[in-house]
Structure formats: structure tokens, C-alpha cells
Design an enzyme around this catalytic site. Structure first.
Site, short mmCIF file in Angstrom:
data_model
loop_
_atom_site.label_atom_id
_atom_site.label_comp_id
_atom_site.label_asym_id
_atom_site.label_seq_id
_atom_site.Cartn_x
_atom_site.Cartn_y
_atom_site.Cartn_z
N GLY A 72 8.09 -5.65 -26.62
CA GLY A 72 9.19 -6.81 -25.16
C GLY A 72 8.26 -8.13 -24.93
O GLY A 72 7.51 -8.89 -25.03
N GLY A 146 16.82 -0.50 -31.93
CA GLY A 146 16.22 -1.33 -32.94
C GLY A 146 14.93 -0.84 -33.30
O GLY A 146 15.29 0.65 -33.60
N ILE A 148 12.40 0.71 -32.62
CA ILE A 148 11.64 1.67 -31.32
C ILE A 148 13.21 2.90 -31.65
O ILE A 148 12.77 4.32 -31.78
CB ILE A 148 11.36 1.53 -29.78
CG1 ILE A 148 10.22 0.31 -30.17
CG2 ILE A 148 11.35 2.88 -29.70
CD1 ILE A 148 9.77 -0.67 -29.24
N ARG A 169 23.55 -4.40 -28.76
CA ARG A 169 24.07 -5.12 -28.47
C ARG A 169 25.50 -5.79 -29.19
O ARG A 169 26.43 -5.90 -28.38
CB ARG A 169 23.53 -6.61 -28.92
CG ARG A 169 22.26 -6.48 -27.92
CD ARG A 169 21.67 -8.30 -27.77
NE ARG A 169 21.08 -9.04 -29.45
CZ ARG A 169 20.39 -9.62 -29.46
NH1 ARG A 169 20.70 -10.61 -28.19
NH2 ARG A 169 19.99 -9.90 -30.46
N ARG A 172 27.00 -2.11 -35.80
CA ARG A 172 26.50 -2.69 -37.36
C ARG A 172 27.06 -0.85 -37.52
O ARG A 172 26.99 -0.09 -36.81
CB ARG A 172 25.33 -2.91 -36.88
CG ARG A 172 24.29 -2.38 -36.49
CD ARG A 172 23.10 -3.12 -36.76
NE ARG A 172 22.25 -2.40 -36.85
CZ ARG A 172 21.35 -2.59 -35.28
NH1 ARG A 172 22.11 -2.43 -34.17
NH2 ARG A 172 20.03 -1.38 -35.10
N ASP A 251 8.97 6.65 -18.54
CA ASP A 251 7.88 5.97 -18.62
C ASP A 251 7.57 4.20 -18.10
O ASP A 251 6.57 4.41 -17.74
CB ASP A 251 7.46 5.99 -19.85
CG ASP A 251 6.31 5.53 -20.45
OD1 ASP A 251 5.07 6.01 -19.82
OD2 ASP A 251 5.85 4.47 -21.11
N HIS A 275 3.70 4.44 -17.87
CA HIS A 275 3.78 3.19 -19.63
C HIS A 275 2.89 3.19 -20.01
O HIS A 275 2.19 2.64 -20.55
CB HIS A 275 3.41 2.34 -18.39
CG HIS A 275 4.17 0.71 -19.45
ND1 HIS A 275 4.90 -0.33 -18.65
CD2 HIS A 275 4.39 0.86 -20.64
CE1 HIS A 275 5.37 -0.93 -19.85
NE2 HIS A 275 5.48 -0.67 -20.57
N GLY A 277 3.85 4.35 -23.34
CA GLY A 277 4.42 4.49 -24.54
C GLY A 277 3.95 4.21 -25.62
O GLY A 277 3.84 4.18 -26.30
#
Length: 317
Positions: A72, A146, A148, A169, A172, A251, A275, A277
Site C-alpha cells: 500500500g 491484484g 496479493i 476496480r 478483466r 489483520d 497487522h 501479514g
């Protein structure tokens, strides 16, 4: 090249760094390691508060590249307006996929099979039998497909799922099947037994998981958040957890870190990890390989990997 490169990892610990730049170690200390105006390539400290990460940016008048060590970029976005046009922002795609996908699978299995209850029963010396949900035959919805999200599906593949649906988003097609646009979420949510959030935090995804989103989830469904805390409306999630209609494995939280007295700690049916991950033994070798490769590209004026935006361009506006 004689410009400075700021690294949050001591440069002597990174194999394969190119010769030429002056390497400066800075991991968020009060004093800067050198004049920020001489920095051409800034590697943002990992797992540090946003205000600390962006503190040098107003003084980095010569910076050309910002490299995060996270997938991120939301923690550096508040400072991008202070940079001159043409600065490239790169993320750490390729560093966190394995660890984050591992934790996602751990949270799903632990929640469904009741591992937290077993641990508490073990502390009491209690044999806690009974039937529990399995992951087999479940329908999973991955929101944020994405690298991940794809890595999460790779690890779900052996578990004999009934279905995996993917949302990003825009629409596809992938080798595993179609990816639906965010606009189709309302029709997909009622079919999912497990909803996994792995989307970046953007203005479009902030508060995405609101009361309406949660109300569309089927009774007994599990919400798993390995994205960012503010993707979920905490108050709305608490309301659903308190009724027992949904369960959650988180998480990331909003706020984060979660204060000791926060009601989310004591809500029924929730499993919280701090957190965790990304920060694993897999992080450092992958991060160091990325930095060595990126800096070779930078020194040799080759295209950089993982460019998310360039300041001053329409993509970065």
C-alpha cells in the site's frame, strides 16, 4: 552518480547494491542522516506512522524516486503534494504476496475451525468437541484482485472450494476466471461464505464495507480483512458482530493499533491479529532483492519496477 540514497535498512546488510550513490541509513530517527535536499532516492521506513514517513518530503527538493516497502501507498500519499513534479512513486509488489496470503489462509481456517475457542479451552483444561465449519465446499469472494488477491487464490486452490469470485476496480479476465468490477459487488455478496478484503486503501475503497455491504452478506458469513482498517466501517461491523449474524478475522483495524478498551476486542466471533501479514521472515530477503534491483535500474537509467504514479502527471493527480 553522487546523489544520496536513503535506506531504512543498513546498506552494508544489502547484497548487490550498485556503486555510485552515497547510501544513508535512516529509519525514522529524529535527526536526518544528511541534508534531505541531496536525496535522489528515498526508501520509506517500513511499518512506521505516516507523519514520520512524510516528514522529510518537504525538504527533498532533488528527490526522483520514492520507494515504499509496503504494497500500500496510503501512508505516503499525504506528502506527495509537497514534492516537485516528475517524482516516481514505487511500491513493493513482489515482497508481501506470500506472507499476506499465508496469513489470510491462516485467519480463514482458524476462524472457521474454531481455533481461538480451542486455545481458550486448552487454557481451561477443557475438551471442546463438536462440529465446525470446513473451508471445503465454501464460496469465497476476493475483493481486491491484484497480486496479493491472486496469491490468496493460489493458496485456496487445493481446498476444494465450491466457487471463487474475484472483484477489482475494473472487469478483466485471468487464467483462473473472470474478475468482476466493484459495481457488481451487491450481486456477489449474498452468495459468499467467506469475503476476503485485499484491496488497496483509496478514496473509492475507504468505507467500502459499510452497513449496506455487510447487510448483503449471507447469514453466518466470515469477513476477512488483510487490506487496510479504514476499508471497513468499524461501527457497522460491530453492530453485525454483536448480533452474531456475521463473524470476522481482522489483520487490520480502524483505529490501529486498536486501543485496549475498544469494544472490537470483546466482540463475539472476531479474531484479531496485529497487522502481521507482512512482517515475517520472508520480508527482509525479498525487500533487499527489490531494493538492489531497483537501485541498479535507477543508476543505469533503466525503467523502474512497480511505478504506481508520477507526481504532477494526470495519473498522480
Amino acid at each position: 552518480m553522487t546523489a544520496d540514497v536513503w535506506l531504512p535498512i543498513p546498506p552494508e546488510e544489502i547484497d548487490g547494491l550498485p556503486e555510485g550513490p552515497r547510501y544513508r541509513f535512516w529509519n525514522g530517527e529524529e535527526e536526518f542522516p544528511a541534508d534531505p535536499a541531496d536525496c535522489a532516492f528515498y526508501v520509506v521506513p517500513y511499518m512506521k506512522p505516516s507523519d514520520l514517513c512524510v516528514r522529510p518530503l518537504p525538504y527533498m527538493t532533488s528527490v526522483q524516486v520514492l520507494q515504499t516497502l509496503s504494497a500500500g501507498i496510503d501512508h505516503v500519499q499525504p506528502g506527495l503534494g509537497r514534492l516537485r513534479p516528475g517524482v516516481r512513486l514505487c511500491n513493493a509488489r513482489g515482497v508481501h504476496e506470500a506472507s499476506t496470503a499465508e496469513l489470510t489462509l491462516t485467519l480463514v481456517l482458524a476462524s472457521l475451525r474454531g481455533i481461538p475457542d480451542f486455545v481458550r479451552a486448552q487454557d481451561r483444561g477443557e475438551w471442546l468437541g463438536g462440529f465446525r465449519p470446513a473451508l471445503a465446499d465454501k464460496s469465497v469472494l476476493i475483493v481486491g484482485y491484484g497480486s496479493i488477491g491472486a496469491a490468496i487464490e493460489d493458496r485456496l486452490a487445493p481446498f476444494e472450494l465450491a466457487r471463487v469470485a474475484r472483484v477489482a476496480r475494473s472487469r478483466r479476465t485471468t487464467a483462473r476466471g473472470p474478475v468482476h468490477p466493484l459495481t457488481e459487488l451487491p450481486s456477489l455478496l449474498p452468495e459468499a461464505d467467506v469475503v476476503v478484503l485485499s484491496t488497496p486503501l483509496t478514496e473509492a475503497t475507504r468505507g467500502l464495507v459499510n452497513a449496506d455491504f455487510l447487510a448483503r452478506m449471507k447469514d453466518g458469513a466470515l469477513l476477512v480483512n488483510v487490506a487496510r482498517g479504514p476499508v471497513v466501517d468499524t461501527k457497522a461491523l460491530l453492530a453485525e458482530l454483536e448480533t452474531g449474524r456475521l463473524t470476522a478475522a481482522l489483520d487490520v483495524t480502524d483505529p490501529e493499533p486498536l486501543p485496549p478498551a475498544h469494544p472490537l476486542w470483546r466482540a463475539p466471533g472476531v479474531l484479531i491479529s496485529p497487522h502481521a501479514g507482512g512482517p515475517t521472515s520472508a520480508f527482509l530477503p525479498r525487500a533487499e532483492r527489490l531494493l538492489a534491483d531497483q537501485l541498479h535500474r535507477f543508476v543505469n537509467r533503466e525503467p523502474l519496477r512497480n511505478v504506481i504514479l508520477t507526481t504532477g502527471s494526470s495519473a498522480g493527480a
